[in-house]
Design an enzyme around this catalytic site. Structure first.
Site, PDB file in Angstrom:
ATOM      1  N   GLN A   1       0.827  -1.205   0.000  1.00  0.00           N
ATOM      2  CA  GLN A   1       0.000   0.000   0.000  1.00  0.00           C
ATOM      3  C   GLN A   1       0.859   1.251   0.000  1.00  0.00           C
ATOM      4  O   GLN A   1       1.905   1.304   0.648  1.00  0.00           O
ATOM      5  CB  GLN A   1      -0.878  -0.020   1.260  1.00  0.00           C
ATOM      6  CG  GLN A   1      -2.078   0.874   1.175  1.00  0.00           C
ATOM      7  CD  GLN A   1      -3.110   0.521   2.238  1.00  0.00           C
ATOM      8  OE1 GLN A   1      -3.259  -0.630   2.604  1.00  0.00           O
ATOM      9  NE2 GLN A   1      -3.817   1.498   2.729  1.00  0.00           N
TER      10      GLN A   1
ATOM     11  N   SER B   1       3.932  -6.625   2.676  1.00  0.00           N
ATOM     12  CA  SER B   1       2.639  -6.479   3.352  1.00  0.00           C
ATOM     13  C   SER B   1       1.509  -6.984   2.456  1.00  0.00           C
ATOM     14  O   SER B   1       1.426  -8.164   2.142  1.00  0.00           O
ATOM     15  CB  SER B   1       2.442  -5.018   3.770  1.00  0.00           C
ATOM     16  OG  SER B   1       1.274  -4.866   4.533  1.00  0.00           O
ATOM     17  N   LEU B   2       0.652  -6.071   2.011  1.00  0.00           N
ATOM     18  CA  LEU B   2      -0.428  -6.397   1.093  1.00  0.00           C
ATOM     19  C   LEU B   2       0.050  -7.197  -0.122  1.00  0.00           C
ATOM     20  O   LEU B   2      -0.633  -8.102  -0.611  1.00  0.00           O
ATOM     21  CB  LEU B   2      -1.034  -5.064   0.632  1.00  0.00           C
ATOM     22  CG  LEU B   2      -1.923  -5.026  -0.583  1.00  0.00           C
ATOM     23  CD1 LEU B   2      -3.206  -5.747  -0.289  1.00  0.00           C
ATOM     24  CD2 LEU B   2      -2.173  -3.591  -0.984  1.00  0.00           C
TER      25      LEU B   2
ATOM     26  N   ARG C   1      -9.614  -7.758   4.253  1.00  0.00           N
ATOM     27  CA  ARG C   1      -8.453  -7.307   5.034  1.00  0.00           C
ATOM     28  C   ARG C   1      -8.425  -5.779   5.098  1.00  0.00           C
ATOM     29  O   ARG C   1      -8.213  -5.180   6.161  1.00  0.00           O
ATOM     30  CB  ARG C   1      -7.170  -7.844   4.400  1.00  0.00           C
ATOM     31  CG  ARG C   1      -5.862  -7.473   5.100  1.00  0.00           C
ATOM     32  CD  ARG C   1      -4.705  -8.072   4.285  1.00  0.00           C
ATOM     33  NE  ARG C   1      -3.390  -7.887   4.891  1.00  0.00           N
ATOM     34  CZ  ARG C   1      -2.575  -6.849   4.641  1.00  0.00           C
ATOM     35  NH1 ARG C   1      -2.965  -5.893   3.819  1.00  0.00           N
ATOM     36  NH2 ARG C   1      -1.381  -6.773   5.215  1.00  0.00           N
TER      37      ARG C   1
ATOM     38  N   HIS D   1       0.489  -2.800  11.047  1.00  0.00           N
ATOM     39  CA  HIS D   1       1.579  -3.656  11.524  1.00  0.00           C
ATOM     40  C   HIS D   1       2.023  -3.275  12.936  1.00  0.00           C
ATOM     41  O   HIS D   1       3.206  -3.243  13.255  1.00  0.00           O
ATOM     42  CB  HIS D   1       2.757  -3.648  10.535  1.00  0.00           C
ATOM     43  CG  HIS D   1       2.362  -4.177   9.192  1.00  0.00           C
ATOM     44  ND1 HIS D   1       2.045  -5.496   8.981  1.00  0.00           N
ATOM     45  CD2 HIS D   1       2.192  -3.553   8.002  1.00  0.00           C
ATOM     46  CE1 HIS D   1       1.690  -5.666   7.714  1.00  0.00           C
ATOM     47  NE2 HIS D   1       1.757  -4.508   7.105  1.00  0.00           N
TER      48      HIS D   1
ATOM     49  N   GLN E   1       0.525 -11.379  10.212  1.00  0.00           N
ATOM     50  CA  GLN E   1       1.138 -10.322   9.396  1.00  0.00           C
ATOM     51  C   GLN E   1       0.467  -8.962   9.610  1.00  0.00           C
ATOM     52  O   GLN E   1       1.119  -7.922   9.572  1.00  0.00           O
ATOM     53  CB  GLN E   1       1.059 -10.727   7.910  1.00  0.00           C
ATOM     54  CG  GLN E   1       1.852  -9.843   6.979  1.00  0.00           C
ATOM     55  CD  GLN E   1       1.026  -9.416   5.788  1.00  0.00           C
ATOM     56  OE1 GLN E   1      -0.085  -8.934   5.925  1.00  0.00           O
ATOM     57  NE2 GLN E   1       1.586  -9.595   4.613  1.00  0.00           N
TER      58      GLN E   1
END
Length: 307
Positions: free
Chosen positions: A11, A90-91, A115, A196, A245
């Site tokens: 992102q 991440s994503l 998510r 996170h 995560q």
């Protein structure tokens, strides 16, 4: 023969127009975008290609980014390019799961939509914050942050760039202390939540419930998980890692270092922007990095790889 890893951005790399040429000029790209529209109940081409406010809202950004990345990847693979390993920031880990054959395209897009909604709504606006810490060693940052409640390390991006996350006031305090400890600069990020960080633990647990209905396949190639920075080959590890995560550190630098140790010599960043290529220059500038962001990049990559 090159040993190739696909890597997918997270992102923040999104922009209006991402993937448009793939949609307009390839049947495969069009199928991916239109499939996402049918699945999610809104127009993915409209979200990605026309001026709007939604694209930068987490609940929409995540599905848009993964859709665009998958469309680009599928067109590249039609040219005979195949990875030996995959990872995503991440994503981006969800696009890597598709590349590795662990999750099918529809499940990945549907899951990141949920998510995004869970992460967007986990913490009220203005309560949390994230900040990049520049030019201070990770050990020192860990030491400083350990003494400040409600601050966590969100991302180990590359040498000299680490992101912290948590309660806004605590992150502000951490930034002051980190500058005192020698950080060249701290920079607050334009994000909608403390991603996170421990503040998203409940969102991660809710995502775990969403993942219960998702079919996971044995990886066709290893993928590298953000949480551990290790190769995953056991499908039973996938769901717990994806749940963790959401509220754990993204160990991107360590992931790349482990891929290099495994013999990867060519990294192909697939998706909007060149963020990961930028990190790579600070991790190991000798490695070969290619970018797939525009349709014209496909032929350049194929030529460079001599597929």
């Amino acid at each position: 023969m090159s040993k190739i890893a696909y890597m997918f951005p997270g992102q923040g790399a999104q922009y209006i127009g991402m993937g448009k040429d793939f949609y307009e000029e390839t049947e495969t790209g069009r199928r991916v975008f239109d499939g996402a529209s049918q699945l999610l109940g809104f127009s993915m081409p409209e979200l990605c290609f026309q001026e709007n406010e939604k694209l930068n809202n987490t609940e929409y950004t995540q599905a848009a980014m993964v859709t665009a990345s998958i469309a680009m990847m599928k067109v590249l693979e039609e040219k005979g390019v195949r990875p030996d390993m995959a990872a995503g920031l991440s994503l981006g880990e969800y696009a890597a799961l598709v590349a590795a054959g662990v999750m099918d395209e529809r499940d990945a897009i549907a899951t990141v939509r949920q998510r995004g909604i869970l992460m967007e709504r986990a913490v009220p606006a203005g309560i949390g914050a994230m900040a990049a810490v520049l030019a201070l060693h990770a050990d020192k940052i860990e030491e400083v942050v350990a003494d400040i409640p409600e601050v966590w390390i969100a991302n180990y991006n590359c040498p000299g760039q680490i992101v912290i996350s948590g309660k806004k006031e605590a992150v502000e305090t951490a930034c002051e202390k980190l500058k005192e400890a020698g950080a060249k600069r701290t920079l607050f990020l334009n994000v909608s939540g403390p991603f996170h960080s421990g503040m998203l633990k409940e969102a991660g647990e809710k995502l775990g419930k969403v993942l219960e209905t998702v079919e996971i396949h044995s990886p066709k190639i290893p993928y590298v998980a953000n949480v551990t920075a290790e190769q995953v080959t056991d499908p039973s590890q996938v769901k717990p890692l994806l749940e963790r995560q959401v509220y754990s550190s993204v160990r991107w630098q360590q992931s790349v270092e482990n891929m290099l140790k495994a013999g990867i010599d060519t990294f192909i960043e697939i998706g909007p922007g060149k963020t990961l290529a930028g990190f790579m220059k600070k991790i190991d500038r000798t490695v070969n990095v290619l970018n797939i962001e525009k349709l014209e990049d496909i032929d350049k990559a194929v030529k460079a790889l001599e597929v």
